[in-house]
Design an enzyme around this catalytic site. Structure first.
Site, PDB file in Angstrom:
ATOM      1  CB  CYS A  23      25.965  -9.270  33.313  1.00 18.75           C
ATOM      2  SG  CYS A  23      25.720 -11.015  33.585  1.00 18.75           S
ATOM      3  CB  CYS A  26      26.292 -10.384  36.901  1.00 16.82           C
ATOM      4  SG  CYS A  26      27.356 -11.011  35.583  1.00 16.82           S
TER       5      CYS A  26
END
Length: 99
Positions: A23, A26
């Site tokens: 991600c 993230c």
């Protein structure tokens, strides 16, 4: 690994970040979380759980988007946010519950 409940009760204030290695949001939050962890020291516990490895906890918390940040105070969920956010906002939120 400890149970999710053990993590949420490991300190008076606990933040758990659900993330995924793939991600991009993230990844951008990783240095921010590291800095917050450093600033807060022992006044709050911060855990990062990989949704691909900690599937049970992610399912129990109904995590559908990453990153998701959940703050617990005295074992109770008091705040939740999904998506990237400014590190100062996150830090202030944690400090609000640390008191």
């Amino acid at each position: 690994m400890s149970s999710y409940t053990d993590l949420t009760n490991s300190s008076r204030v606990v933040m758990i970040e659900f993330y995924a290695t793939w991600c991009p949001h993230c990844q951008r939050m990783m240095p921010v979380i590291a800095q917050i962890r450093e600033l807060l020291g022992s006044s709050a516990e911060i855990y990062q759980l990989d949704v691909d490895k900690d599937t049970e906890a992610a399912e129990a918390e109904n995590i559908t988007s990453m990153p998701t940040f959940i703050i617990y105070a005295d074992g109770k969920q008091v705040w939740r946010h999904t998506g990237e956010l400014d590190g100062n906002v996150l830090l202030q939120k944690l400090q609000q519950f640390i008191g």
